[in-house]
Design a protein around this motif. Structure first.
Motif, short mmCIF file in Angstrom:
data_model
loop_
_atom_site.label_atom_id
_atom_site.label_comp_id
_atom_site.label_asym_id
_atom_site.label_seq_id
_atom_site.Cartn_x
_atom_site.Cartn_y
_atom_site.Cartn_z
N VAL A 194 24.67 1.27 -0.57
CA VAL A 194 24.13 1.62 0.74
C VAL A 194 24.58 3.02 1.11
O VAL A 194 25.76 3.37 1.00
CB VAL A 194 24.59 0.60 1.80
N ALA A 195 23.63 3.84 1.58
CA ALA A 195 23.94 5.21 1.97
C ALA A 195 24.64 5.24 3.31
O ALA A 195 24.30 4.48 4.22
CB ALA A 195 22.65 6.03 2.03
N GLY A 196 25.62 6.11 3.42
CA GLY A 196 26.28 6.33 4.69
C GLY A 196 27.47 5.44 4.96
O GLY A 196 28.25 5.72 5.88
N ILE A 197 27.67 4.35 4.19
CA ILE A 197 28.79 3.43 4.39
C ILE A 197 29.58 3.35 3.08
O ILE A 197 29.12 2.73 2.12
CB ILE A 197 28.34 2.02 4.82
N LYS A 198 30.72 3.98 3.03
CA LYS A 198 31.51 4.01 1.81
C LYS A 198 31.99 2.61 1.44
O LYS A 198 32.51 1.88 2.28
CB LYS A 198 32.72 4.93 1.98
N GLY A 199 31.77 2.23 0.19
CA GLY A 199 32.26 0.95 -0.31
C GLY A 199 31.30 -0.20 -0.13
O GLY A 199 31.62 -1.33 -0.52
N MET A 200 30.08 0.05 0.41
CA MET A 200 29.14 -1.03 0.71
C MET A 200 28.07 -1.10 -0.38
O MET A 200 27.39 -0.13 -0.67
CB MET A 200 28.50 -0.81 2.06
N ILE A 222 26.57 -9.23 -0.51
CA ILE A 222 26.96 -7.94 0.05
C ILE A 222 28.46 -7.79 -0.02
O ILE A 222 29.20 -8.78 0.07
CB ILE A 222 26.46 -7.81 1.52
N THR A 223 28.92 -6.56 -0.23
CA THR A 223 30.36 -6.26 -0.22
C THR A 223 30.58 -5.01 0.61
O THR A 223 29.74 -4.10 0.63
CB THR A 223 30.91 -6.05 -1.64
N TYR A 224 31.73 -4.97 1.30
CA TYR A 224 32.11 -3.81 2.10
C TYR A 224 33.33 -3.10 1.53
O TYR A 224 33.75 -2.09 2.08
CB TYR A 224 32.41 -4.24 3.55
N ASN A 225 33.90 -3.63 0.44
CA ASN A 225 35.12 -3.06 -0.12
C ASN A 225 35.01 -2.85 -1.63
O ASN A 225 35.89 -3.20 -2.39
CB ASN A 225 36.33 -3.92 0.22
N PRO A 265 37.10 -5.29 11.74
CA PRO A 265 36.86 -3.84 11.83
C PRO A 265 37.53 -3.03 10.70
O PRO A 265 37.14 -1.90 10.46
CB PRO A 265 37.46 -3.47 13.18
N CYS A 266 38.54 -3.60 10.07
CA CYS A 266 39.27 -2.87 9.03
C CYS A 266 38.55 -3.04 7.69
O CYS A 266 38.61 -4.11 7.07
CB CYS A 266 40.71 -3.37 8.92
N LEU A 267 37.85 -2.00 7.29
CA LEU A 267 37.13 -2.00 6.02
C LEU A 267 37.62 -0.82 5.19
O LEU A 267 37.67 0.31 5.70
CB LEU A 267 35.62 -1.92 6.24
N GLY A 306 40.52 -0.22 4.46
CA GLY A 306 41.81 0.19 5.00
C GLY A 306 41.75 1.02 6.26
O GLY A 306 42.79 1.51 6.72
N VAL A 307 40.53 1.20 6.85
CA VAL A 307 40.43 2.00 8.07
C VAL A 307 39.44 1.35 9.02
O VAL A 307 38.58 0.56 8.62
CB VAL A 307 39.98 3.45 7.76
N LYS A 308 39.55 1.73 10.29
CA LYS A 308 38.56 1.39 11.30
C LYS A 308 37.67 2.61 11.48
O LYS A 308 38.16 3.69 11.81
CB LYS A 308 39.23 1.02 12.63
N ARG A 309 36.37 2.43 11.29
CA ARG A 309 35.45 3.55 11.36
C ARG A 309 34.54 3.44 12.58
O ARG A 309 33.94 2.38 12.83
CB ARG A 309 34.60 3.62 10.08
N ILE A 310 34.47 4.53 13.33
CA ILE A 310 33.64 4.58 14.53
C ILE A 310 32.64 5.73 14.34
O ILE A 310 33.02 6.87 14.11
CB ILE A 310 34.48 4.82 15.80
N TYR A 311 31.34 5.39 14.43
CA TYR A 311 30.28 6.36 14.20
C TYR A 311 29.63 6.76 15.52
O TYR A 311 29.59 5.98 16.49
CB TYR A 311 29.20 5.79 13.28
N ARG A 312 29.08 7.97 15.55
CA ARG A 312 28.31 8.47 16.69
C ARG A 312 26.84 8.35 16.31
O ARG A 312 26.37 8.96 15.36
CB ARG A 312 28.67 9.92 16.96
N LYS A 313 26.09 7.50 17.07
CA LYS A 313 24.69 7.23 16.75
C LYS A 313 23.82 7.46 17.97
O LYS A 313 24.28 7.43 19.12
CB LYS A 313 24.51 5.78 16.28
N LEU A 314 22.53 7.67 17.69
CA LEU A 314 21.56 7.84 18.76
C LEU A 314 21.31 6.50 19.44
O LEU A 314 21.20 5.46 18.79
CB LEU A 314 20.25 8.38 18.19
N LYS A 315 21.22 6.51 20.75
CA LYS A 315 20.93 5.29 21.48
C LYS A 315 19.52 4.81 21.14
O LYS A 315 18.60 5.63 21.00
CB LYS A 315 21.03 5.52 22.99
#
Length: 1242
Positions: A512-518, A533-536, A729-731, A733-742
């Motif tokens: 998946v693009a934009g999400i590391k490890g997915m 699906i995997t996130y790690n 939220p910990c994927l 080893g980090v918590k990731r917060i993205y800035r997205k368009l509403k």
């Protein structure tokens, strides 16, 4: 990745006779890895799809990463068009007033199916570098799906791709009715009525005069450039070549086009278009080599061109990732050329280069930027990995990073790793080099026993490999390595695979693009295909939760694990065409895919689904297949339905697919062949390629989406989004917060927008660690040693007084950034190196073989699994009286070299010893000489029911271990011996063929002789007047012809029946011959006494004629040859008794000795000073001739030809002088038969 070559059924229908392929030339920056399917490689080339072992790289779905499959370069190379609209698939849409479209569909679908393979074959073996492919019949999946940047390679021979499935298009009246029903449902979802339909700003341009052209290649420069180049061609599938072409250029974003045929030459036929990945103003056009082999170069975005002749036929190009003028070109005759002037001049780099096995150096890893990694072919089973300087590829400047031969088509240079394959004993061994260090065997779990292996990814200092194990047929297991790429552990079992239309492997795996490890993967479980699906990065996998309601708001009762959502994971092979799934780097968390809900993945009842939170929840957006494209960096989505009918509408969503509005983009319905988006992240201009009918000209519709946005986005239009996995939220080893368009914002993000993310490290938990090599995860989640693995208390390089890392059975997932927590519990512990007796000593050759060539270096490798390497001495005994001792193991890491001077089988032993004990390893090495020639020594005529000695004479005489395989007469079962001589009894009269094959090492040579078997015969040697020697070239054909002339002369002089006389001229000088007299069975009635008397009469008659000089023949005008009877006979005059007389035996022995002397003198004549005897052995063609003569007369040519030892004297003498003398000396350990045959050739 590609969808496996199956395009959507929706666009196959309406173009029965015309195959349209539109290829868009774009060179986007791509990592240097191996791509799959019609692999391209970084730097600028679309690689052919016929490779065997494929290493492949999955990348995220950004236009930069998954755009054009590029050729691997070993470095990150840019590809032309970095900023494109990500995801452009065009499926058809039915117009409300369309007429007979669906009724014609079944015929057109069949036509498209028949022609699809031809279209794929045409794409220049996929070497059309950065080009979009549009097909007027097949052009259904033309929207870009992101996510699988794949790259070419092999450590086995197939290509990694994604399987493609599409729901079949419908035809006939009922099909039309269903389409109208769907239209009505979609009408209810629109925000305006038909009378107030929303319209997009568009303009249409027709390419006048190109209605017959069935292929097009398009390049849009992008990067603030309004230039578009389009090459249209008429490809004749019967001729297999391009017969017409037109070049078009637009300078206003595609509103209008200018035809440039006069600028490039009215009669010039163009075939392919390339663009420099580092300077998109530089364009290269190739002409059709069957008409004119040249290239045209432009440095001003195609405005003007210069033509240059080519001396070779270009199959593929590879651009340098940094130097805009550096190019590698691969020719049809396996030669690699280089240019440092953007194709204006070319220089030969190397010959016999394997297809697609050449790579540019990578900055920071290789010593210089002009270095080339390439694989050279040695034979059908052997190749070499060499490095070469760009402008000075000489033997002195070549490097050989891998010590020995590799399997053909196995070199892969990808990022910081280099992979090769070496097969030993029928089993492949895979080697890896990290950061250009020494090669090390890849360590898979002990009993993996791979049949096939593909490297999928080399991102972030880790290798992901797909391995088909010994018990798998249609699935692969995924393995992940540590940073060195050496030690692998299992990540996921039974990932679905299939064979593509070009015979390449396709694997259902999507990053998946934009999400590391997915990652998403389709796994075969209990004979059902399910999506996980995997996130790690494969540490944990789970099923997808199905939507809670369908498109119409009805509840969906789907309970895990019995029911879940399953997706088709087939990305498009073309960067601007759509597969079944798409994601985008600039729109993290948004994934659009086709799939189904239930117990398993199906190809029927396919719907479209979207997730806005990275796979946690999904929504159904369409109840049939659509192509979904990203606009404005994911701020808006465009959807076009798959249909065989002409369309004039598309669908837009500004709230992540929750609400869709219908827009018209043209006033007249259009059969869509493909879509090209403006290069650049903004992507607000799009060109649709199509036809009003299948006989019409190309229609280019430019759509400007800027009119539907009323403002630029501000900070108030954005919101924060927290990435999570079902609330965790910990994927990684980090918590990731993205800035997205509403979702409610309807504004243009523009080129200045960039994805921002903040991350905070998490405390380490057990989920941040995967099992280490040799450990397996149990059902309770713990990692315990596998049954075959014995955890070592120390590494072999560990020395007393130092420390080592002792594995806990766990290792942190690569790129996981957790801190503290349980890190100390699961991280390997540093312990002091204890004193230990040597254990696990291994002795092998560097090539893994048990054979070596005489007088060549043999490199022995000694490995010690356990023990204090610094205090353990190693003694190696080479078995030939030589031995060497090293004080410690570390001093022999590069191997021990030794040269053997005699052939034989040697017992090589290594002993490791320290104060606590010792261990020994042994191997038996076969030292051989190359077998160059064999000769079967056999009599021309032999006695029935008497043993005949047959000898295979070898050259050189001592070559090592040899096996002889014999065939006698019509026997189909061979006799196998280790001796070069055999005795055989022929029970019946007639002509028998004896064949011997000699196997020495990898060489098998053969010789064949014909033997005439008779119960009674008499023979005598012949001599000739000396002038015959002056005209004797000593070749087999000459001896055959002279034998026939001598026989005819003897028959004329004596009136002996031709059936009773055989004559053969013997090889060598002076010229000699032998004749054989056979009894007339009608006269002798088979009685011995009559036979003896009859043969005596014939012999007296023939000898009388010879003694009276009655046997003569004319060799050439003025050259008269007289035939005489010699004094010695090569066989007993009458063979009627059990015991030969002493005089006859003495005579036979004398002939044997004389013949052997002549043979040996000839062999070594240059070794004896003053000797001028001219003799030869030649491997004559007639040795391989097999005849079944009806009568002795007809057999005479074959018999005489089989009597000779043949070899041209010039080559033989050369070989004698260059061959090491030790190759001829007998070795005391090897017994070589010297038994002589009954009749020796002289």
């Amino acid at each position: 990745m590609r969808r496996g070559g199956r395009s959507g059924q929706g666009w196959i229908g309406m173009f029965g006779t015309v195959m349209m392929v539109l290829m868009v030339v774009l060179m986007l920056p791509v990592r240097s890895e191996i791509s799959c399917r019609s692999c391209q490689v970084a730097g600028g080339e679309w690689r052919p799809s016929d490779q065997r072992l494929v290493l492949l790289k999955l990348k995220t779905g950004d236009a930069r990463d998954s755009a054009v499959p590029l050729q691997a370069t070993g470095s990150r190379g840019e590809v032309a068009q970095e900023d494109r609209l990500d995801g452009q698939t065009l499926a058809g849409e039915e117009h409300p007033q369309s007429g007979r479209g669906s009724e014609e569909e079944p015929v057109e679908v069949a036509a498209a199916s028949r022609r699809k393979r031809e279209v794929l074959r045409e794409v220049r073996r996929s070497s059309t570098d950065r080009l979009n492919v549009f097909d007027r019949q097949l052009g259904s999946s033309l929207s870009s799906s992101r996510g699988g940047k794949v790259h070419d390679g092999q450590i086995a021979d197939a290509r990694l791709k994604y399987r493609g499935r599409r729901s079949t298009g419908s035809g006939g009246g009922s099909s039309r009715e269903r389409a109208e029903l769907r239209w009505n449902k979609e009408e209810r979802r629109t925000s305006s009525s038909r009378q107030e339909e929303l319209k997009l700003t568009s303009s249409t341009f027709a390419l006048t005069g190109d209605s017959a052209h069935n292929q097009a290649m398009v390049h849009w420069s992008g990067q603030n450039s309004s230039v578009i180049l389009m090459l249209t061609k008429l490809y004749d599938f019967n001729l297999g070549s391009v017969t017409e072409s037109s070049l078009w250029r637009s300078t206003d974003y595609g509103t209008t086009y200018e035809k440039l045929n006069e600028k490039v030459g009215v009669k010039t036929i163009l075939s392919y278009l390339y663009v420099s990945p580092n300077n998109k103003r530089k364009i290269m056009l190739l002409t059709d080599p069957e008409v004119e082999n040249s290239l045209l170069i432009s440095t001003d975005e195609g405005a003007t061109y210069q033509k240059y002749r080519l001396s070779f036929y270009v199959l593929s190009l590879l651009f340098h990732p940094e130097q805009e003028d550096w190019i590698l070109a691969y020719s049809h005759d396996q030669k690699l050329y280089s240019s440092v002037e953007f194709g204006r001049r070319w220089q030969l780099v190397h010959e016999r280069v394997a297809p697609n096995r050449f790579y540019w150096s990578k900055t920071g890893l290789d010593k210089e930027p002009g270095l080339i990694h390439l694989e050279t072919s040695i034979s059908e089973t052997q190749a070499l990995y060499v490095t070469c300087k760009l402008q000075n590829c000489t033997e002195a400047n070549k490097g050989k990073p891998f010590p020995g031969y590799i399997d053909p088509n196995s070199l892969v240079v990808q990022d910081e790793y280099v992979f090769v394959q070496v097969s030993t004993g029928g089993r492949p061994i895979y080697y890896v080099s990290s950061r250009r260090d020494l090669f090390t065997p890849m360590k898979l779990p002990k009993y993996t026993l791979p049949k096939d292996l593909h490297v999928i990814s080399t991102d972030e200092n880790r290798v992901v490999a797909a391995v088909q194990e010994w018990n798998q047929n249609d699935t692969y297991n995924l393995y992940v390595s540590e940073s060195g790429g050496v030690f692998y552990t299992l990540a996921l079992e039974s990932v679905v695979s299939s064979m593509g239309p070009e015979g390449n492997v396709m694997i259902d795996l999507y990053e998946v693009a934009g999400i590391k490890g997915m990652f998403l993967a389709n796994k075969k479980q209990d004979d059902q295909i399910k999506t996980f699906i995997t996130y790690n990065k494969g540490r944990d996998w789970r099923l997808l939760q199905a939507p809670s309601s369908d498109l119409h708001g009805n509840s969906i009762h789907c309970i895990l694990p019995y029911c879940s959502l399953h997706l088709h994971l087939h990305v498009s092979a073309n960067p601007y065409t759509s597969g079944n799934i798409a994601s985008k780097e600039s729109a993290p968390g948004i994934i659009v895919a086709s799939g189904s809900i239930g117990a398993e993945l199906t190809s029927s009842n396919v719907s479209m689904f979207i997730t806005s939170d990275a796979g946690n929840t999904w929504r159904q957006i369409f109840d049939e297949e659509y192509s979904v494209l990203y606009l404005d960096q994911g701020g808006a989505l465009v959807a076009i339905r798959h249909t065989p009918l002409p369309i004039r509408h598309l669908w837009l969503s500004f709230d992540e697919g929750r609400v869709w509005n219908k827009y018209s983009f043209t006033s007249s319905p259009l059969f869509v062949d493909g879509v090209l988006g403006e290069p650049g992240e903004e992507t607000l201009i799009m060109t649709i390629f199509g036809h009003v009918s299948h006989r019409s000209e190309w229609q280019l519709v430019k759509i400007d989406f800027r009119s539907i946005f009323n403002r630029r986005c501000t900070e108030a239009d954005y919101q924060t989004w927290h990435l999570h996995n079902q609330g965790e939220p910990c994927l990684m080893g980090v918590k990731r917060i993205y800035r997205k368009l509403k979702p409610i914002a309807r504004c243009v993000m523009g080129k200045t927008y960039s994805v921002t993310m903040t991350s905070d490290p998490c405390d380490c938990t057990e989920s941040d660690f995967e099992c280490d090599y040799g450990y397996e995860r149990r059902t309770d989640g713990r990692c315990t040693p596998a049954f075959w693995f014995q955890p070592s208390s120390m590494s072999r390089s560990c020395t007393t007084g130092h420390t080592f890392l002792n594995s806990t059975g766990y290792r942190k997932v690569v790129s996981n950034n957790c801190t503290a927590g349980v890190v100390d519990l699961y991280t390997a512990r540093r312990l002091p190196c204890p004193s230990q007796a040597p254990k696990g000593l291994h002795l092998v050759t560097s090539e893994g073989k048990l054979t070596a060539l005489l007088s060549h270096n043999v490199t022995f490798l000694v490995f010690l699994e356990q023990g204090d390497g610094s205090r353990t001495s190693i003694t190696v005994d080479f078995g030939d009286g030589n031995a060497i001792t090293y004080s410690n193991v570390s001093s022999i890491e590069d191997g021990i070299k030794h040269i053997y001077k005699n052939v034989g089988i040697y017992r090589v032993s290594a002993m490791a010893e320290n104060g606590l004990g010792s261990e020994t390893a042994v191997l038996f090495l076969h030292v051989t000489c190359q077998l160059e020639y064999i000769h079967l020594s056999a009599p021309f005529v032999a006695v029935k029911n008497k043993e005949v000695n047959l000898t295979a004479v070898l050259w050189p005489s001592q070559v090592g271990t040899v096996t002889y395989i014999w065939w006698f007469g019509n026997n189909s079962e061979p006799v196998i011996t280790l001796e070069g001589s055999v005795a055989f009894t022929f029970p019946r009269e007639g002509v028998n063929i004896v064949t011997v094959q000699v196997a020495a090492g990898n060489t098998i040579l053969q010789d064949r002789k014909t033997i005439a078997i008779h119960e009674y015969f008499k023979s005598h040697l012949l001599a000739f007047s000396s002038n015959l020697d002056d005209h004797n070239p000593d070749v087999a054909e000459w001896r055959l012809d002279v034998s026939r002339v001598i026989k005819n002369s003897m028959v004329q002089a004596t009136d002996v029946s031709p059936d009773q006389l055989l004559v053969t001229v013997l090889p060598g000088l002076p010229t000699a011959a032998e004749f054989f007299l056979l009894p007339d069975k009608e006269i002798t009635e088979g009685k011995p006494e009559k036979t003896a008397a009859h043969l005596d009469q014939l012999l007296e008659l023939v000898l009388g004629a010879l003694n009276q000089n009655q046997v003569q023949f004319t060799l050439r005008p003025g050259v008269q040859i007289t035939v005489y009877a010699a004094q010695l006979s090569a066989a007993p005059l009458v063979d009627t008794s059990e015991n030969h007389s002493s005089s006859a035996m003495l005579m036979l022995l004398s002939v044997v000795v004389v013949g052997l002397a002549v043979f040996l003198i000839y062999k070594f004549k240059r070794k004896i000073p003053g000797l001028h005897l001219y003799a030869a052995m030649q491997d004559e063609k007639e040795q391989e001739m097999i005849r079944s003569p009806v009568s002795p007369t007809e057999s005479t040519p074959s018999c005489s030809s089989q009597r000779e030892l043949l070899t041209s004297p010039e080559p033989l003498d050369t070989e004698v002088n260059t061959q090491p003398i030790e190759c001829i000396k007998p070795h005391p350990r090897v017994k070589f038969s010297t038994e002589l045959p009954t009749y020796i050739d002289v």
